[in-house]
Enzyme design. Structure first.
Site, PDB file in Angstrom:
ATOM      1  N   ASN A 163      31.899  31.404  91.894  1.00  0.00           N
ATOM      2  CA  ASN A 163      32.791  32.570  92.028  1.00  0.00           C
ATOM      3  C   ASN A 163      33.074  32.946  93.483  1.00  0.00           C
ATOM      4  O   ASN A 163      34.198  33.266  93.834  1.00  0.00           O
ATOM      5  CB  ASN A 163      32.290  33.762  91.199  1.00  0.00           C
ATOM      6  CG  ASN A 163      30.908  34.209  91.562  1.00  0.00           C
ATOM      7  OD1 ASN A 163      30.156  33.489  92.216  1.00  0.00           O
ATOM      8  ND2 ASN A 163      30.542  35.403  91.146  1.00  0.00           N
ATOM      9  N   THR A 239      21.591  33.567  84.517  1.00  0.00           N
ATOM     10  CA  THR A 239      20.195  33.868  84.192  1.00  0.00           C
ATOM     11  C   THR A 239      19.527  32.647  83.555  1.00  0.00           C
ATOM     12  O   THR A 239      18.364  32.343  83.870  1.00  0.00           O
ATOM     13  CB  THR A 239      20.141  35.102  83.264  1.00  0.00           C
ATOM     14  OG1 THR A 239      20.620  36.226  84.024  1.00  0.00           O
ATOM     15  CG2 THR A 239      18.734  35.392  82.774  1.00  0.00           C
ATOM     16  N   GLY A 242      18.700  30.250  86.203  1.00  0.00           N
ATOM     17  CA  GLY A 242      17.665  30.872  87.034  1.00  0.00           C
ATOM     18  C   GLY A 242      16.271  30.673  86.453  1.00  0.00           C
ATOM     19  O   GLY A 242      15.296  30.455  87.188  1.00  0.00           O
ATOM     20  N   GLU A 259      19.432  35.420  92.253  1.00  0.00           N
ATOM     21  CA  GLU A 259      20.515  36.394  92.025  1.00  0.00           C
ATOM     22  C   GLU A 259      21.233  35.922  90.774  1.00  0.00           C
ATOM     23  O   GLU A 259      21.914  34.893  90.795  1.00  0.00           O
ATOM     24  CB  GLU A 259      21.476  36.419  93.226  1.00  0.00           C
ATOM     25  CG  GLU A 259      20.837  36.869  94.540  1.00  0.00           C
ATOM     26  CD  GLU A 259      20.538  38.363  94.574  1.00  0.00           C
ATOM     27  OE1 GLU A 259      20.790  39.070  93.583  1.00  0.00           O
ATOM     28  OE2 GLU A 259      20.023  38.806  95.615  1.00  0.00           O
ATOM     29  N   CYS A 293      29.676  38.885  89.887  1.00  0.00           N
ATOM     30  CA  CYS A 293      28.387  39.166  89.255  1.00  0.00           C
ATOM     31  C   CYS A 293      28.245  40.663  89.042  1.00  0.00           C
ATOM     32  O   CYS A 293      27.722  41.112  88.032  1.00  0.00           O
ATOM     33  CB  CYS A 293      27.247  38.627  90.102  1.00  0.00           C
ATOM     34  SG  CYS A 293      27.312  39.159  91.807  1.00  0.00           S
ATOM     35  N   GLU A 468      18.737  40.044  98.492  1.00  0.00           N
ATOM     36  CA  GLU A 468      19.379  39.498  99.682  1.00  0.00           C
ATOM     37  C   GLU A 468      19.780  40.685 100.548  1.00  0.00           C
ATOM     38  O   GLU A 468      19.870  41.821 100.072  1.00  0.00           O
ATOM     39  CB  GLU A 468      20.611  38.673  99.291  1.00  0.00           C
ATOM     40  CG  GLU A 468      20.222  37.430  98.505  1.00  0.00           C
ATOM     41  CD  GLU A 468      21.346  36.439  98.288  1.00  0.00           C
ATOM     42  OE1 GLU A 468      22.358  36.826  97.693  1.00  0.00           O
ATOM     43  OE2 GLU A 468      21.200  35.277  98.710  1.00  0.00           O
TER      44      GLU A 468
END
Ligand code: NAD
Length: 487
Positions: A163, A239, A242, A259, A293, A468
């Site tokens: 993205n 997710t 992740g 993230e 996001c 972050e």
């Protein structure tokens, strides 16, 4: 082992937009034996071929990054700042080409989305380059002193989604490098081209091996997350992926920052000047084709003006043109890839199958070759519907009615996700009180999507691990090391 073929760095890049594109390993532009197609989502046609790194080439990039870590980490912050500033300058020189390439591979509108993304990334590098993590004295007596140092980790592996391919990558690269780490970036196969170009630009100004960009297929991610010489994985993506990263990292106790996905709620309070904030809410939800996001994925609007709000929101949405991001009149570009486009159709099918009310959009023109999804607004679907419960990540958003604020808060919090949220109301204190009750990593009050180098950014629950930005984010690229000295 595949031969790594260096390409003459002085040779003119044949075409910035269509290639050839190279891996960057050991300071060199490197060809790969295999390649894969990158599609322009506005046309559905092949834009360019990206190199597909072999396992040996990724391994080589990591080995070289490990060797480069020795000298790079030994530099002072001031010395590394000089390199990072030079990198920002080099990116600035290529800014217009990077912006155009970003629109071509990602689809986002050029002026309103691609240009700010590249500009913010360049500015981010400069700002991060000026930040320091100083040695702290945590205790001092007559006989001893205790210092807390933040030392670099080693080689950081970056894994990024499609993205924001420029910004999200450089959000990782810049803090990793300034704190003394070296970096191997694996961009997503959907949008690898801008990353390959900024990797190439890096080789002109950074020491060999400090930043390598290695594109390829699905096997590269796990190779990076399992590699014993990678000290940390900085991951942005879904997710589900992740969780794979987290499991793989356990093998060598890698540091991870994750993230991940979100299902952000916006709560419009009973006292909100709701007509005035519609443009902010619209762009917060549909900007970037809804592929943020932290995009608004669920809008909770007080029932006293819900019907009026929906009408005004739809009227505003009708003024926005969907089309090719190169067209300056376009506000919402194509969905980035076919897989995501097809996923969005499953939301539409579910909405229709369950008789939920679509008040705008909902019909796809199947004759078009680009992945254009109409701006779609769903009026007050049930709370347990797919469009409310799952992350749609596209231009299709439900506007839900609520009666009391406690109920809105409970519904906003009833999610496995906890990335962002926003609260909108005239009484700022009341809105902040609601914000304080929301389970999210970032909550905006009467504004949306403000970010900055010193503003921590990260999700709670299954939206992420670690942050972050901010000192907190930079420290996650370091190990805390305590030095205890007898005087
Ligand atoms: P994705 O999880 O499918 O892919 C992300 C990256 O992981 C890609 O580079 C992919 O090649 C790689 N990958 C895939 N399988 C892997 C594995 N087993 N091991 C290691 N790497 C692997 O995500 P996506 O579809 O590219 O991006 C969209 C998702 O990203 C959405 O869920 C969105 O919410 C999330 N996102 C989160 C943030 C944030 O800051 N929290 C920002 C942007 C996007």
């Amino acid at each position: 082992m595949n031969a790594i073929t260096p390409v003459d760095k002085t040779a003119a890049t044949a075409d910035f937009f269509t290639g050839p594109f190279h891996l960057t390993i050991a300071g060199k532009l490197v060809e790969a034996k295999d390649g894969f197609d990158v599609i322009n989502p506005a046309t559905g046609k092949v834009l360019a071929q990206a190199p597909s790194a072999s396992a040996e080439q990724l391994d080589e990039a990591i080995t070289v990054a490990k060797a480069a870590f020795k000298s790079w980490s030994a530099l002072s912050y001031d010395q590394r700042q000089v390199y990072l500033d030079r990198y920002a300058d080099a990116l600035q020189e290529n800014r217009d080409d990077l912006v155009r390439l970003l629109t071509l591979e990602q689809g986002k509108p050029l002026e309103t989305m691609a240009a700010p993304e590249v500009d913010q990334a360049i500015s981010y590098i400069r700002q991060i380059a000026a930040r320091r993590i100083a040695v702290e004295i945590v205790e001092e007596t007559n006989s001893h002193i205790v210092e807390l140092h933040h030392v670099p980790l080693g080689v950081v592996g970056g894994i990024t989604p499609w993205n924001f391919p420029v910004l999200l990558s450089l959000w990782k690269v810049a803090p990793a490098l300034i704190t003394g780490n070296t970096f191997v970036l694996k961009p997503t196969p959907f949008t690898p081209l801008t990353a390959l170009r900024f990797g190439e630009i890096a080789q002109r100004v950074l020491p060999a091996g400090v930043l390598s960009v290695v594109s390829g297929g699905d096997d590269l991610g796990p190779q990076l997350t399992n590699h014993p010489d990678i000290a940390k994985i900085s991951f942005t993506g879904s997710t589900e992926t992740g969780k794979h990263v987290l499991r793989a990292a356990a093998g060598t106790v890698k540091r991870v920052t994750l993230e991940l996905g979100g299902n952000d709620a916006a709560i419009v309070l009973p006292d909100a000047d709701y007509k005035a904030i519609i443009p902010q809410l619209f762009w917060g939800a549909f900007g970037h084709q809804g592929q943020w996001c932290v995009g608004i994925k669920r809008l909770y609007v007080h029932r006293s003006f819900h019907a009026d709000f929906v009408k005004a929101f739809v009227d505003y949405a009708k003024t926005v043109k969907v089309g090719d991001g190169l067209d300056p009149d376009v506000g919402v570009g194509p969905v980035q890839n076919k897989m995501q486009f097809d996923k969005l159709k499953t939301f539409l099918d579910d909405i229709k199958a369950n008789g939920q009310k679509i008040v705008l959009g909902g019909e796809i023109d199947e004759s078009q070759s680009g992945y254009f999804f109409p701006i779609t607004v769903v009026n007050n679907p049930p709370e347990d519907s797919k469009i409310v419960q799952e992350e749609q990540f596209g231009p299709i958003v439900p506007i839900l009615a609520y009666d009391d604020v406690d109920d809105a808060v409970d519904r906003a919090n009833a999610s496995i996700y906890g990335l962002g949220a926003s609260v909108w109301g005239r009484d700022t204190n009341a809105a902040v009180a609601v914000a304080n009750r929301l389970e999210a990593g970032m909550v905006w009050v009467n504004e949306i999507h403000t970010q900055g180098v010193d503003i921590p950014f990260g999700g709670v629950k299954q939206s992420g691990l670690g942050t972050e930005h901010g000192r907190e984010g930079r420290e996650l690229f370091t190990n805390a090391k305590t030095v205890l000295i007898h005087k």
